[in-house]
Design a protein around this motif. Structure first.
Motif, PDB file in Angstrom:
ATOM      1  N   PRO A 154      27.055  11.447  70.032  1.00  0.00           N
ATOM      2  CA  PRO A 154      27.094  10.639  69.675  1.00  0.00           C
ATOM      3  C   PRO A 154      28.196   9.384  70.398  1.00  0.00           C
ATOM      4  O   PRO A 154      28.013   8.046  70.403  1.00  0.00           O
ATOM      5  N   ALA A 155      29.112  10.328  70.379  1.00  0.00           N
ATOM      6  CA  ALA A 155      31.049   9.638  71.065  1.00  0.00           C
ATOM      7  C   ALA A 155      30.949   8.864  72.932  1.00  0.00           C
ATOM      8  O   ALA A 155      30.233   8.273  72.997  1.00  0.00           O
ATOM      9  N   VAL A 156      29.853  10.211  73.522  1.00  0.00           N
ATOM     10  CA  VAL A 156      29.654   9.926  74.700  1.00  0.00           C
ATOM     11  C   VAL A 156      28.790   8.817  75.185  1.00  0.00           C
ATOM     12  O   VAL A 156      28.739   8.024  75.644  1.00  0.00           O
ATOM     13  N   ALA A 157      27.044   9.050  74.599  1.00  0.00           N
ATOM     14  CA  ALA A 157      26.415   7.893  74.116  1.00  0.00           C
ATOM     15  C   ALA A 157      26.976   6.278  74.539  1.00  0.00           C
ATOM     16  O   ALA A 157      26.971   5.588  74.777  1.00  0.00           O
ATOM     17  N   GLY A 158      28.413   6.309  72.786  1.00  0.00           N
ATOM     18  CA  GLY A 158      28.102   5.306  72.564  1.00  0.00           C
ATOM     19  C   GLY A 158      29.042   4.771  73.384  1.00  0.00           C
ATOM     20  O   GLY A 158      29.348   3.442  74.108  1.00  0.00           O
ATOM     21  N   GLY A 159      30.416   5.425  74.417  1.00  0.00           N
ATOM     22  CA  GLY A 159      31.272   4.745  75.727  1.00  0.00           C
ATOM     23  C   GLY A 159      30.060   4.398  76.460  1.00  0.00           C
ATOM     24  O   GLY A 159      30.791   3.456  77.484  1.00  0.00           O
ATOM     25  N   ARG A 191      35.709  -0.520  66.743  1.00  0.00           N
ATOM     26  CA  ARG A 191      35.559  -0.036  65.196  1.00  0.00           C
ATOM     27  C   ARG A 191      33.516   1.246  65.587  1.00  0.00           C
ATOM     28  O   ARG A 191      33.920   2.012  64.865  1.00  0.00           O
ATOM     29  N   TYR A 192      32.820   0.574  66.566  1.00  0.00           N
ATOM     30  CA  TYR A 192      30.854   1.164  66.442  1.00  0.00           C
ATOM     31  C   TYR A 192      31.783   2.542  66.991  1.00  0.00           C
ATOM     32  O   TYR A 192      31.514   3.959  66.576  1.00  0.00           O
ATOM     33  N   ARG A 193      32.232   2.373  68.212  1.00  0.00           N
ATOM     34  CA  ARG A 193      32.778   3.291  69.041  1.00  0.00           C
ATOM     35  C   ARG A 193      33.870   4.372  67.848  1.00  0.00           C
ATOM     36  O   ARG A 193      33.615   5.363  68.869  1.00  0.00           O
ATOM     37  N   LEU A 194      34.233   3.813  67.325  1.00  0.00           N
ATOM     38  CA  LEU A 194      35.445   4.973  66.611  1.00  0.00           C
ATOM     39  C   LEU A 194      34.838   5.605  65.570  1.00  0.00           C
ATOM     40  O   LEU A 194      34.362   6.559  65.417  1.00  0.00           O
ATOM     41  N   VAL A 195      33.136   4.996  64.687  1.00  0.00           N
ATOM     42  CA  VAL A 195      32.554   5.149  64.028  1.00  0.00           C
ATOM     43  C   VAL A 195      31.863   6.330  64.990  1.00  0.00           C
ATOM     44  O   VAL A 195      31.535   7.870  64.486  1.00  0.00           O
ATOM     45  N   LEU A 196      31.623   7.140  66.049  1.00  0.00           N
ATOM     46  CA  LEU A 196      30.473   7.202  67.145  1.00  0.00           C
ATOM     47  C   LEU A 196      31.697   8.850  67.608  1.00  0.00           C
ATOM     48  O   LEU A 196      30.931  10.039  67.140  1.00  0.00           O
ATOM     49  N   THR A 197      32.939   8.307  67.763  1.00  0.00           N
ATOM     50  CA  THR A 197      33.696   9.347  67.799  1.00  0.00           C
ATOM     51  C   THR A 197      34.154  10.431  66.344  1.00  0.00           C
ATOM     52  O   THR A 197      34.328  11.341  66.394  1.00  0.00           O
TER      53      THR A 197
END
Length: 366
Positions: free
Chosen positions: A90-95, A107-113
């Motif tokens: 989730p986090a890597v895909a968001g980044g 905010r979205y990246r924080l949710v994914l991490t």
């Protein structure tokens, strides 16, 4: 393990080279007026993609080795390895999505991490089992959910901490490389070859990326790269403390005190000015070093001058990082010594920041 390192390095080197040569179009999405931009031209920010793909392929090679019966003591192909990468997704895909589109808000990246942290707790059973202090350890024993919450907080926060220090060529990459080496050293002393292999693969993939990143700055790690470093190091740090009670929980804390303290000080600094902690600015320590210590680099070509100044910034922070890594490796079992060095770093950081801000830097440092 050496073979896995070579494979990871080559996969990252070739993948990053392909991005540099063939996938440059997306770099135009990165605005020229952003405060954290200290380069000229359109530079791809997909180094994280090259590193992550390299790690996945290398683990696949390890799986084939296990199937053939070779080197099975280096990295066992098991559910722990599988869940490790599933939790990272989730986090890597968001980044990486942010690097490609520039549309993923903080905010979205924080949710994914946070989702990655929760997956790590659920799939890998990660928790902070102790803090090395009697009354806090008793509290964690009485309320195990606190240890899980601390693990989620660490996993969710560290990727963003690496993202903050990822401002100049070679800076975050070398910091991650040094930390991975220190964790590998202790893991091997304790006979944990599986954990050491994962760290070695990460370090080798980082080296393959850095071939293109430093000193020429042809490829940046981007959010995806910072998240890969932050998540892998967070996972391995927590796992090392969980598996081996002899390791002080302050050992990884001292290793990571630079990016962690940079993040905390940045939040304090922005709140004190009435700004949002998520707002980007150009007042981090590495940015002040760039502006006020290495500003003397002169060149007729503006782009070349900026590149040379960029490259001269990172070594100051590499040395700063080594001041924490060396005592961490020497005293990885001694909680109180490690806490003392953490406090010393925080004081030194604030002192150095104030000296640079007030233009009182001694001439010999330049």
């Amino acid at each position: 393990m050496i073979l896995l390192a070579v494979v990871a390095f080559l996969f990252a080197l070739i993948g990053a080279g392909f991005i540099v040569r063939r996938v440059r179009g997306h770099a135009k999405r990165y605005g020229k007026d952003l405060p954290q931009r200290f380069h000229m031209g359109h530079i791809p920010r997909l180094g994280g993609l090259a590193m992550f793909v390299s790690m996945v392929l290398t683990v696949g090679v390890a799986g084939v080795q296990n199937w053939w019966g070779y080197y099975s003591n280096a990295l066992h192909w098991n559910t722990w390895v599988l869940y490790f990468f599933i939790a990272m997704l989730p986090a890597v895909a968001g980044g990486i999505a942010e690097d490609m589109t520039q549309r993923m808000t903080v905010r979205y990246r924080l949710v994914l991490t946070l989702a990655t942290g929760l997956l790590a707790v659920y799939l890998l059973g990660m928790t902070v089992p102790r803090l090395g202090l009697g009354w806090l350890d008793a509290l964690l024993s009485a309320a195990p959910w606190l240890g899980m919450a601390l693990a989620v907080l660490a996993i969710a926060g560290l990727p963003h901490a690496f993202n903050i220090i990822d401002g100049y060529n070679g800076l975050a990459g070398m910091v991650a490389l040094i930390i991975c080496a220190a964790l590998t050293h202790v893991a091997l002393q304790l006979g944990d070859r599986e954990l050491a292999a994962m760290l070695v693969i990460t370090a080798a993939a980082t080296l393959g990326f850095m071939f293109w990143n430093y000193p020429m700055g042809q490829l940046f790690a981007g959010d995806g790269g910072a998240y890969v470093w932050g998540i892998v190091i967070a996972f391995c740090s927590i796992t090392l403390v969980q598996r081996h009670p002899i390791v002080s929980p302050w050992f990884p804390m001292l290793l990571l005190i630079y990016p962690v303290w940079e993040t905390m000080f940045s939040i304090y600094r922005k709140l004190a000015r009435g700004d949002s902690p998520g707002m980007a600015d150009a007042l981090h320590l590495h940015q002040l070093i760039y502006r006020r210590i290495v500003r003397s680099v002169l060149d007729e070509n503006a782009a070349r001058q900026m590149l040379r100044r960029n490259n001269r910034t990172a070594p100051y922070l590499w040395a700063f990082t080594l001041l924490t890594v060396v005592p961490a490796v020497l005293f990885w079992r001694n909680t109180y010594v490690l806490i003392a060095f953490c406090a010393l770093f925080c004081i030194s950081y604030v002192a150095a920041y104030l000296v640079i801000v007030r233009f009182k830097l001694p001439g010999w440092i330049r």
